[in-house]
Design a protein around this motif. Structure first.
Motif, PDB file in Angstrom:
ATOM      1  N   GLY A 193      34.515   2.055 -25.612  1.00  0.00           N
ATOM      2  CA  GLY A 193      34.117   2.690 -24.355  1.00  0.00           C
ATOM      3  C   GLY A 193      34.701   2.034 -23.118  1.00  0.00           C
ATOM      4  N   PHE A 194      35.474   0.975 -23.306  1.00  0.00           N
ATOM      5  CA  PHE A 194      36.059   0.283 -22.165  1.00  0.00           C
ATOM      6  C   PHE A 194      37.231   1.094 -21.617  1.00  0.00           C
ATOM      7  N   THR A 195      37.175   1.458 -20.360  1.00  0.00           N
ATOM      8  CA  THR A 195      38.213   2.279 -19.730  1.00  0.00           C
ATOM      9  C   THR A 195      39.102   1.398 -18.858  1.00  0.00           C
ATOM     10  N   CYS A 196      40.420   1.487 -19.086  1.00  0.00           N
ATOM     11  CA  CYS A 196      41.334   0.604 -18.345  1.00  0.00           C
ATOM     12  C   CYS A 196      42.654   1.294 -18.033  1.00  0.00           C
ATOM     13  N   GLY A 197      42.605   2.590 -17.789  1.00  0.00           N
ATOM     14  CA  GLY A 197      43.823   3.332 -17.484  1.00  0.00           C
ATOM     15  C   GLY A 197      44.325   3.127 -16.075  1.00  0.00           C
ATOM     16  N   SER A 198      43.480   2.568 -15.211  1.00  0.00           N
ATOM     17  CA  SER A 198      43.865   2.314 -13.828  1.00  0.00           C
ATOM     18  C   SER A 198      42.901   1.293 -13.240  1.00  0.00           C
ATOM     19  N   ALA A 199      43.248   0.792 -12.058  1.00  0.00           N
ATOM     20  CA  ALA A 199      42.370  -0.165 -11.389  1.00  0.00           C
ATOM     21  C   ALA A 199      41.015   0.462 -11.087  1.00  0.00           C
ATOM     22  N   GLU A 200      41.020   1.727 -10.704  1.00  0.00           N
ATOM     23  CA  GLU A 200      39.763   2.407 -10.389  1.00  0.00           C
ATOM     24  C   GLU A 200      38.893   2.587 -11.626  1.00  0.00           C
ATOM     25  N   GLU A 201      39.512   2.874 -12.766  1.00  0.00           N
ATOM     26  CA  GLU A 201      38.749   3.018 -14.008  1.00  0.00           C
ATOM     27  C   GLU A 201      38.069   1.699 -14.380  1.00  0.00           C
ATOM     28  N   ILE A 202      38.772   0.618 -14.188  1.00  0.00           N
ATOM     29  CA  ILE A 202      38.206  -0.689 -14.507  1.00  0.00           C
ATOM     30  C   ILE A 202      37.030  -1.000 -13.588  1.00  0.00           C
ATOM     31  N   LYS A 203      37.190  -0.735 -12.306  1.00  0.00           N
ATOM     32  CA  LYS A 203      36.108  -0.967 -11.351  1.00  0.00           C
ATOM     33  C   LYS A 203      34.900  -0.099 -11.679  1.00  0.00           C
ATOM     34  N   SER A 204      35.155   1.129 -12.097  1.00  0.00           N
ATOM     35  CA  SER A 204      34.060   2.041 -12.433  1.00  0.00           C
ATOM     36  C   SER A 204      33.305   1.568 -13.662  1.00  0.00           C
ATOM     37  N   PHE A 205      34.015   0.982 -14.614  1.00  0.00           N
ATOM     38  CA  PHE A 205      33.339   0.494 -15.812  1.00  0.00           C
ATOM     39  C   PHE A 205      32.338  -0.598 -15.452  1.00  0.00           C
ATOM     40  N   PHE A 206      32.735  -1.507 -14.569  1.00  0.00           N
ATOM     41  CA  PHE A 206      31.848  -2.575 -14.131  1.00  0.00           C
ATOM     42  C   PHE A 206      31.013  -2.096 -12.936  1.00  0.00           C
ATOM     43  N   GLN A 207      30.353  -0.953 -13.122  1.00  0.00           N
ATOM     44  CA  GLN A 207      29.666  -0.333 -11.996  1.00  0.00           C
ATOM     45  C   GLN A 207      28.472  -1.137 -11.500  1.00  0.00           C
ATOM     46  N   TYR A 208      27.910  -1.989 -12.342  1.00  0.00           N
ATOM     47  CA  TYR A 208      26.776  -2.806 -11.924  1.00  0.00           C
ATOM     48  C   TYR A 208      27.216  -4.192 -11.458  1.00  0.00           C
ATOM     49  N   ILE A 209      28.513  -4.412 -11.435  1.00  0.00           N
ATOM     50  CA  ILE A 209      29.077  -5.682 -10.995  1.00  0.00           C
ATOM     51  C   ILE A 209      30.168  -5.377  -9.974  1.00  0.00           C
ATOM     52  N   THR A 210      30.128  -6.031  -8.836  1.00  0.00           N
ATOM     53  CA  THR A 210      31.160  -5.816  -7.831  1.00  0.00           C
ATOM     54  C   THR A 210      32.389  -6.642  -8.182  1.00  0.00           C
ATOM     55  N   VAL A 211      33.455  -5.957  -8.579  1.00  0.00           N
ATOM     56  CA  VAL A 211      34.699  -6.638  -8.943  1.00  0.00           C
ATOM     57  C   VAL A 211      35.837  -6.096  -8.089  1.00  0.00           C
ATOM     58  N   GLU A 212      36.826  -6.936  -7.890  1.00  0.00           N
ATOM     59  CA  GLU A 212      38.047  -6.523  -7.220  1.00  0.00           C
ATOM     60  C   GLU A 212      39.139  -6.422  -8.278  1.00  0.00           C
ATOM     61  N   VAL A 213      39.869  -5.303  -8.276  1.00  0.00           N
ATOM     62  CA  VAL A 213      40.891  -5.071  -9.301  1.00  0.00           C
ATOM     63  C   VAL A 213      42.203  -4.668  -8.621  1.00  0.00           C
ATOM     64  N   SER A 214      43.289  -5.308  -9.017  1.00  0.00           N
ATOM     65  CA  SER A 214      44.596  -4.966  -8.480  1.00  0.00           C
ATOM     66  C   SER A 214      45.642  -5.106  -9.583  1.00  0.00           C
ATOM     67  N   GLU A 215      46.684  -4.305  -9.511  1.00  0.00           N
ATOM     68  CA  GLU A 215      47.738  -4.378 -10.524  1.00  0.00           C
ATOM     69  C   GLU A 215      48.657  -5.565 -10.210  1.00  0.00           C
ATOM     70  N   VAL A 216      49.100  -6.233 -11.266  1.00  0.00           N
ATOM     71  CA  VAL A 216      49.995  -7.384 -11.122  1.00  0.00           C
ATOM     72  C   VAL A 216      51.321  -7.054 -11.781  1.00  0.00           C
ATOM     73  N   LEU A 217      52.420  -7.267 -11.066  1.00  0.00           N
ATOM     74  CA  LEU A 217      53.745  -7.037 -11.594  1.00  0.00           C
ATOM     75  C   LEU A 217      54.462  -8.367 -11.754  1.00  0.00           C
ATOM     76  N   PRO A 218      55.324  -8.508 -12.759  1.00  0.00           N
ATOM     77  CA  PRO A 218      56.012  -9.788 -13.006  1.00  0.00           C
ATOM     78  C   PRO A 218      56.751 -10.319 -11.774  1.00  0.00           C
ATOM     79  N   GLU A 219      57.418  -9.432 -11.048  1.00  0.00           N
ATOM     80  CA  GLU A 219      58.214  -9.896  -9.913  1.00  0.00           C
ATOM     81  C   GLU A 219      57.367 -10.301  -8.725  1.00  0.00           C
ATOM     82  N   GLN A 220      56.064  -9.957  -8.761  1.00  0.00           N
ATOM     83  CA  GLN A 220      55.175 -10.350  -7.660  1.00  0.00           C
ATOM     84  C   GLN A 220      54.521 -11.694  -7.913  1.00  0.00           C
ATOM     85  N   GLU A 221      54.735 -12.244  -9.085  1.00  0.00           N
ATOM     86  CA  GLU A 221      54.085 -13.519  -9.434  1.00  0.00           C
ATOM     87  C   GLU A 221      54.809 -14.694  -8.793  1.00  0.00           C
TER      88      GLU A 221
END
Length: 221
Positions: A193-221
Motif C-alpha cells: 500500500g505504500f505509494t511512491c510515484g511522486s513526491a506528492e504521493e509520498i507526502k500523502s501516504f504520511f498524512q498523519y506525519i508532516t514530512v518534506e519530500v523533494s526529488e534528488v538528481l545525481p547532478e544536484q548532489e
C-alpha cells in the motif's frame, strides 16, 4: 495509520531489532569517502542489499521460514541497477517528537534528544513495513544493510527513497554524527500500500506525519 503501525508484537520487535543490529554490525564500513554524495553512498547500500536478497546461503543463515525465504527471493529478482527516481524525505524535529509523544524534552540533554530523534526517523520505514504484516517486517529486516562514511556536506538527517520500475523501493536513512561521520541504513519497503510515484504521493501516504519530500538528481548532489 498510527494504530495499525503500533500493532507490532513486542516479541517480534525484539527479534527484528537483534537481526538489524547483527546485520548492520557485519556490513558497517568506516572510511573517508567524503567525495561521494549521499545519492552515490545510498546506491552502494542498495547494491549490497540486492546481493543479500539474491544469496540463498545468506537468507538461510537468518531464517528457516519458507514463506519469508520466498518473499526475499522475489525481492532479489528485482532490477536494482538504476533507480527510476530518488526522493529526499525529511521530518522537522518537533514533528519527530510528536510522532511518539515525546512531549516536552526540556529536561533531557541535547545529546539524548538528538539520539531519540534519530531513532524515531529511522523507525519510520520499519513502521511502514509493519503495516504489511510480520513476514514483510521480518524479510525487510533480514536484508537490512548499512555503512559509515564521512561527508562534510551532510548537516541534517534525511531518508533517501530509491524507487525502481521493476523492483521494491528502498529507503536509506542517513543520520549525521560527530566530525561529519554519516551512518547509512537501508531497508526494502515491502508494504504493497505504500505509494511512491511522486513526491506528492509520498507526502500523502504520511498524512498523519508532516514530512518534506523533494526529488534528488545525481547532478544536484
Amino acid at each position: 495509520m498510527k494504530k495499525r503501525i503500533r500493532r507490532i508484537s513486542n516479541g517480534l520487535a525484539v527479534v527484528i531489532a537483534l537481526i538489524m543490529v547483527f546485520s548492520l554490525s557485519a556490513c558497517n564500513q568506516a572510511g573517508g569517502a567524503g567525495a561521494k554524495s549521499l545519492y552515490a553512498q545510498g546506491l552502494e547500500v542498495v547494491q549490497l542489499m540486492s546481493e543479500m536478497a539474491q544469496s540463498e546461503e545468506y537468507v538461510k543463515f537468518y531464517t528457516g521460514s519458507d514463506e519469508i525465504g520466498s518473499m526475499i527471493q522475489t525481492i532479489g529478482s528485482g532490477d536494482f541497477a538504476s533507480p527510476q527516481a530518488v526522493y529526499a524525505i525529511s521530518v522537522a524535529d518537533e514533528n519527530l517528537s510528536a510522532i511518539v509523544g515525546l512531549g516536552n524534552l526540556d529536561g533531557v540533554s541535547e545529546k539524548l534528544q538528538g539520539f531519540l530523534k534519530q531513532r524515531v526517523l529511522a523507525s519510520l520505514v520499519t513502521q511502514v513495513n509493519a503495516m504489511g504484516g510480520t513476514e514483510s517486517l521480518a524479510a525487510s529486516s533480514i536484508c537490512t544493510a548499512g555503512k559509515i562514511f564521512v561527508n562534510e556536506g551532510a548537516t541534517e538527517d534525511v531518508i533517501y527513497l530509491y524507487v525502481y520500475e521493476n523492483a521494491a523501493p528502498v529507503a536509506v536513512t542517513f543520520t549525521v554524527g560527530e566530525n561529519q561521520a554519516v551512518s547509512a541504513s537501508g531497508m526494502f519497503i515491502l508494504y504493497d500500500g505504500f505509494t511512491c510515484g511522486s513526491a506528492e504521493e509520498i507526502k500523502s501516504f504520511f498524512q498523519y506525519i508532516t514530512v518534506e519530500v523533494s526529488e534528488v538528481l545525481p547532478e544536484q548532489e
